[in-house]
Design an enzyme around this catalytic site. Structure first.
Site, short mmCIF file in Angstrom:
data_model
loop_
_atom_site.label_atom_id
_atom_site.label_comp_id
_atom_site.label_asym_id
_atom_site.label_seq_id
_atom_site.Cartn_x
_atom_site.Cartn_y
_atom_site.Cartn_z
CD GLN A 90 -3.02 1.41 1.93
OE1 GLN A 90 -2.68 1.72 3.06
NE2 GLN A 90 -4.29 1.32 1.57
CB CYS A 119 -5.27 7.41 5.26
SG CYS A 119 -4.62 7.80 6.91
CG HIS A 186 -13.11 2.13 5.53
ND1 HIS A 186 -12.05 2.40 6.36
CD2 HIS A 186 -14.16 1.90 6.36
CE1 HIS A 186 -12.44 2.34 7.62
NE2 HIS A 186 -13.71 2.04 7.64
NE ARG A 243 -12.67 -1.61 13.86
CZ ARG A 243 -13.93 -1.36 14.23
NH1 ARG A 243 -14.19 -1.02 15.49
NH2 ARG A 243 -14.93 -1.46 13.36
#
Length: 338
Positions: A90, A119, A186, A243
């Site tokens: 990435q 981000c 996302h 997560r």
């Protein structure tokens, strides 16, 4: 192989998969190797910023097989032949020229390059990277076009969604037209935080709009069963998790996750095997440990050396000197069935 068939082949590797998402500090080499061992189909690296890796020397450790990219005595990125066919690098970038220069440096050691366009951190936004690129589609697409045209490995992109669905669809159409092999979404906006529920419903329109381009869902995938549930609910081609894997990378096991403690010990072994930096290993172990009040956690937290961490986890075979330092109370807390 023609251009169209080559593109289809590149896309296929992003279908029907369960992937390790990019994670700052945690998504380093041992976590990626362990995730692959447990069943992850592809693994993303932590974001590496172009200007940081440009100018690095490629150094191979003959004893571990680790390939390190080093500049000014600082290691910026490590990889290993064991992940070569399944690791996605990435990249954080704000300009086509620097993105291409950085990607070319690692191209031979990775199986794909992913541009970070999601981000929301201040560092990325101020540098014109991450989610800032979503506000500048011309620049975002110029970077992707440069990568697609000049790299031998597939290029992908990871974004978030806008509040406005039509604005999101307009952006993904432009991104898809650059020739990328897959798009990760996302399912949160730039301002949303992890504690806020991911908006899976926003993916359906994107999947329909971009078919047959693979679309990967990211957000609120907490157990193996969520993979099928997410695909059925959204039409997503594949799913990635961050997560849940950070807490227990054995989430990738189709036959069921191991206990967190088993995963903690396995991570320690992977970290020692590749000579992972002590501080990064300690940080990741602390994120994984299930009980922050236990003597076992406190032993890891207070560890000042690899020897002390091995002792706390009873991995004394990894560090012979640790056998004399095993803390019985910590060991009982780490291995309650012992």
């Amino acid at each position: 192989m023609g251009a169209d068939s080559g593109q289809r082949a590149a896309q296929e590797r992003y279908r029907n998969g369960f992937f390790l998402a990019p994670m700052v500090r945690i998504g380093t080499l041992p976590m990626r190797l362990l995730s692959l061992q447990y069943g992850a189909d592809l693994v993303w690296t932590s974001e590496v910023v172009d200007k940081c890796i440009i100018g690095c020397d490629r150094v191979v450790d003959s004893s571990t097989g680790v390939i390190a990219f080093v500049k000014d005595a600082k290691t910026l990125f490590t990889t290993h032949a064991d992940e070569r066919q399944r690791v996605i690098f990435q990249l954080g970038s704000a300009t086509p020229a620097m993105a291409l220069q950085a990607a070319k440096l690692v191209e031979a050691d990775v199986s794909g390059v992913d541009l970070n366009c999601g981000c929301p951190k201040k560092f990325s936004i101020q540098g014109g990277m991450g989610a800032a690129l979503m506000e500048d589609p011309d620049r975002l697409c110029a970077i992707l076009e440069a990568l697609v045209a000049n790299l031998r490995v597939p290029v992908t992109c990871k974004i978030r969604v806008f509040d406005d669905e039509e604005q999101t669809l307009a952006l993904v159409r432009r991104i898809a037209a650059t020739g990328i092999a897959a798009l990760t979404v996302h399912c949160r906006t730039r301002s949303m935080r992890p504690r806020e529920k991911a908006m899976w419903g926003r993916l359906n329109g994107i999947v329909r709009e971009l078919a047959p381009l693979p679309v990967i869902l990211n957000g609120d995938v907490f157990e193996y069963a969520d993979v099928q549930r997410a695909k059925e609910a959204t039409g997503a081609t594949s799913v990635m998790t961050a997560r849940a894997a950070a807490a227990n990378p054995s989430i990738f096991r189709a036959e069921g996750a191991l206990t967190v403690i088993e995963a903690v010990v396995a991570y320690m072994r992977a970290a020692v095997r590749v000579g992972n930096p002590f501080q990064n290993t300690k940080y990741t172990l602390m994120q994984m440990h299930p009980d922050t009040r236990s003597p076992g956690f406190r032993a890891i937290q207070g560890a000042k050396s690899l020897e002390a961490m091995c002792a706390a986890l009873e991995c004394t075979d990894l560090h012979p000197a640790a056998s004399a330092a095993v803390n019985p109370a910590a060991s009982a807390a780490v291995n309650p069935a012992a």
